[in-house]
Design a protein around this motif. Structure first.
Motif, short mmCIF file in Angstrom:
data_model
loop_
_atom_site.label_atom_id
_atom_site.label_comp_id
_atom_site.label_asym_id
_atom_site.label_seq_id
_atom_site.Cartn_x
_atom_site.Cartn_y
_atom_site.Cartn_z
N PHE A 100 0.86 -1.18 0.00
CA PHE A 100 0.00 0.00 0.00
C PHE A 100 0.89 1.23 0.00
CE2 PHE A 100 -2.87 -3.29 1.18
CZ PHE A 100 -4.13 -2.87 0.76
N VAL A 101 1.23 1.64 -1.21
CA VAL A 101 2.12 2.78 -1.39
C VAL A 101 1.48 3.72 -2.39
CG1 VAL A 101 4.24 1.54 -0.85
CG2 VAL A 101 3.40 1.48 -3.17
N LYS A 141 1.51 6.63 -7.56
CA LYS A 141 2.42 7.42 -8.42
C LYS A 141 3.84 6.87 -8.31
CE LYS A 141 0.04 11.81 -8.37
NZ LYS A 141 -0.10 12.99 -7.53
N ILE A 198 4.66 3.65 -7.26
CA ILE A 198 4.69 2.25 -7.74
C ILE A 198 3.33 1.92 -8.37
CG2 ILE A 198 5.20 -0.15 -7.11
CD1 ILE A 198 7.40 1.02 -5.71
N LEU A 256 2.93 -4.81 2.40
CA LEU A 256 3.96 -3.86 2.80
C LEU A 256 3.29 -2.49 2.98
CD1 LEU A 256 7.53 -3.65 1.94
CD2 LEU A 256 6.28 -1.64 1.28
N ARG A 297 -0.72 6.00 6.30
CA ARG A 297 -1.77 5.94 5.27
C ARG A 297 -1.85 4.51 4.71
NH1 ARG A 297 -2.69 9.38 0.69
NH2 ARG A 297 -4.24 8.31 -0.59
N ASN A 305 -5.12 2.01 4.94
CA ASN A 305 -5.75 1.44 3.73
C ASN A 305 -5.70 -0.10 3.75
OD1 ASN A 305 -6.12 4.05 2.94
ND2 ASN A 305 -4.55 4.04 1.33
N VAL A 357 8.53 -0.68 6.84
CA VAL A 357 9.95 -0.64 6.44
C VAL A 357 10.62 0.62 6.96
CG1 VAL A 357 11.54 -0.61 4.48
CG2 VAL A 357 9.41 -1.85 4.29
N ILE A 395 11.30 6.56 1.66
CA ILE A 395 9.96 6.88 2.18
C ILE A 395 9.84 8.30 2.72
CG2 ILE A 395 9.14 4.51 2.61
CD1 ILE A 395 10.05 4.80 5.47
N ASN A 396 10.87 9.10 2.42
CA ASN A 396 10.78 10.53 2.72
C ASN A 396 10.59 10.82 4.21
OD1 ASN A 396 10.77 13.19 1.94
ND2 ASN A 396 8.57 13.25 1.45
N PRO A 403 13.15 4.89 -4.47
CA PRO A 403 12.79 3.78 -3.58
C PRO A 403 13.37 2.44 -4.00
CG PRO A 403 10.85 5.03 -4.19
CD PRO A 403 11.98 5.58 -4.99
N CYS A 404 13.73 1.66 -3.06
CA CYS A 404 13.97 0.24 -3.29
C CYS A 404 13.85 -0.44 -1.95
CB CYS A 404 15.33 -0.02 -3.92
SG CYS A 404 16.68 0.60 -2.96
N1 COA Z 1 -0.91 4.93 -0.33
C1 COA Z 1 -1.35 5.67 -1.37
N2 COA Z 1 -1.00 6.93 -1.59
C2 COA Z 1 -0.18 7.50 -0.70
C3 COA Z 1 0.31 6.80 0.41
C4 COA Z 1 -0.08 5.45 0.58
N3 COA Z 1 0.39 4.69 1.57
N4 COA Z 1 1.11 7.61 1.11
C5 COA Z 1 1.13 8.78 0.47
N5 COA Z 1 0.35 8.72 -0.63
C6 COA Z 1 0.15 9.74 -1.63
C7 COA Z 1 -0.39 11.04 -1.08
O1 COA Z 1 -1.79 11.02 -1.10
C8 COA Z 1 0.16 12.03 -2.04
O2 COA Z 1 -0.58 12.00 -3.23
P1 COA Z 1 -0.77 13.30 -4.13
O3 COA Z 1 0.58 13.63 -4.69
O4 COA Z 1 -1.75 12.85 -5.17
O5 COA Z 1 -1.29 14.35 -3.21
C9 COA Z 1 1.55 11.49 -2.36
O6 COA Z 1 1.45 10.09 -2.12
C10 COA Z 1 2.64 12.08 -1.48
O7 COA Z 1 2.20 12.04 -0.14
P2 COA Z 1 3.14 12.31 1.10
O8 COA Z 1 2.38 12.11 2.36
O9 COA Z 1 3.83 13.64 0.91
O10 COA Z 1 4.08 11.13 1.01
P3 COA Z 1 5.57 11.11 0.65
O11 COA Z 1 5.94 11.91 -0.53
O12 COA Z 1 6.25 11.40 1.92
O13 COA Z 1 5.72 9.56 0.22
C11 COA Z 1 5.44 7.17 0.42
C12 COA Z 1 5.50 8.53 1.10
C13 COA Z 1 6.20 6.18 1.28
C14 COA Z 1 4.02 6.71 0.34
C15 COA Z 1 5.97 7.22 -1.00
O14 COA Z 1 7.27 7.73 -0.97
C16 COA Z 1 5.98 5.87 -1.63
O15 COA Z 1 4.95 5.29 -1.96
N6 COA Z 1 7.18 5.30 -1.84
C17 COA Z 1 7.32 3.97 -2.36
C18 COA Z 1 8.11 3.17 -1.35
C19 COA Z 1 8.23 1.75 -1.81
O16 COA Z 1 7.27 1.08 -2.12
N7 COA Z 1 9.47 1.27 -1.86
C20 COA Z 1 9.70 -0.05 -2.26
C21 COA Z 1 9.45 -1.04 -1.16
S1 COA Z 1 10.32 -0.73 0.34
#
Ligand code: COA
Ligand code: ZN
Length: 301
Positions: free
Chosen positions: A49-50, A53, A55, A80, A85, A89, A101, A113-114, A299-300
């Motif tokens: 649940f990420v 945008k 992934i 994961l 958020r 979800n 993680v 993950i910022n 991300p990875c």
């Molecule tokens: N599920 C769906 N959307 C999410 C979310 C989640 N868990 N967390 C944040 N978002 C969305 C927000 O709604 C926002 O959307 P918008 O741009 O349309 O407004 C956007 O993501 C950024 O939100 P923010 O709270 O500022 O999150 P962030 O920029 O700090 O990002 C993560 C947080 C972790 C969710 C994002 O970096 C991510 O998905 N990274 C992928 C990590 C991953 O899967 N790595 C590989 C495995 S470890």
């Protein structure tokens, strides 16, 4: 003589599929999840649940989770969930086993993950308080090497794990996020973690750069780990990290362990047939299994 049991936690539907270049239809994902369960797999990370945008491949996380948790309530099906958020979800979609993680390397945590360490730990503590009936495992990403900070010291990894334990985490795993570990390093880290936290359930998450997946996993098992992560067909890697290698292939692991006299509870012949079937539709859209060049900017896991 009773065989020693090793649990395989299949992470292909998450770590494997997230690396596919084209969207894999939900029905195909479900077909592989069903197939894995029919081989005897009882623990699986089925999605994440990420942000879609970040992934896009995991955009069907809620649907996958709802269907699988209803169909297989008796199994340990994980999602994961790297932030609150995600946990909310996943919970709404019926998931009660979650992998959170945090990267041991703070630089990597910011890129992935910022979040700073303090932010990630504060979120985690709040999640543990607010979701008491969720079984949380924490992945210690980059514990076996970071693309930005290099090798992490054993003392740093242990202190990180102790911080998790103090936060209430009982299941955790060091991850070789970018596939740079060797069996010696795995032994040092796992032994130190087991000494520091003998009550913790430790797992291991290995990527397979230069064919090190099996030996690194075996090193962890020989140091006492009994739950190991792998992916069907050795899929895996990171969509944003050019060169991130695949995970240890579940079929290779089952083959090796069963030959050595361990009991994985998984039917090797069925697993091999499933891997061949999966290959027939993912081959052209898979971007993993290359040599890691450690230049990930994104991300990875
Ligand atoms: N599920 C769906 N959307 C999410 C979310 C989640 N868990 N967390 C944040 N978002 C969305 C927000 O709604 C926002 O959307 P918008 O741009 O349309 O407004 C956007 O993501 C950024 O939100 P923010 O709270 O500022 O999150 P962030 O920029 O700090 O990002 C993560 C947080 C972790 C969710 C994002 O970096 C991510 O998905 N990274 C992928 C990590 C991953 O899967 N790595 C590989 C495995 S470890
Ligand atoms: Zn991984």
């Amino acid at each position: 003589m009773n065989k020693k049991k090793i649990s395989i936690l299949e992470v292909g539907p998450r770590d494997g599929f997230q690396n596919l270049k084209q969207f894999l239809p939900t029905e195909k994902k479900l077909e592989i999840i069903d197939g894995l369960i029919s081989t005897g797999v009882t623990k699986m990370e089925i999605t994440s649940f990420v942000s879609p945008k970040a992934i896009p491949q995991m955009a069907d996380a809620a649907e996958i989770s709802r269907i699988c948790t209803e169909k297989y309530p008796q199994l340990e099906l994980y999602a994961l969930t790297p932030n609150r958020r995600g946990v909310e979800n996943a919970y709404a979609a019926g998931v009660r086993h979650m992998s959170y993680v945090i990267s041991v390397s703070e630089k990597h945590n910011m890129r992935n993950i910022n979040r700073s360490h303090d932010q990630s730990f504060a979120d985690l503590e709040q999640i543990i308080r607010d979701f008491p009936n969720v079984d949380i495992t924490v992945g210690m990403a980059t514990a076996l090497g970071c693309p930005f900070e290099g090798e992490q010291s054993v003392a740093k990894v242990v202190a990180f794990a102790e911080r998790l334990w103090d936060a209430g985490v009982r299941k955790m795993y060091p991850a070789d996020t970018i596939g740079v570990a060797d069996p010696g390093l795995v032994r040092r880290i796992v032994t130190a973690l087991r000494e520091a936290l003998p009550e913790a359930e430790l797992q291991i998450h290995i990527h397979d750069t230069r064919g090190m997946g099996l030996v690194n996993t075996l090193a962890a098992i020989e140091c006492g780990i009994s739950t190991v992560q792998s992916t069907l067909g050795g899929l895996g890697g990171c969509p944003f990290a050019p060169g991130a290698s695949g995970n240890t292939a579940t079929e290779d692991l089952v083959y090796m362990l069963e030959k050595m006299g361990y009991d994985t509870g998984i039917d090797f012949d069925k697993l091999l047939a499933l891997s061949k079937y999966q290959k027939s539709f993912v081959d052209g859209i898979y971007s993993g299994h290359q040599i890691c060049i450690n230049e990930s900017k994104q991300p990875c896991c």
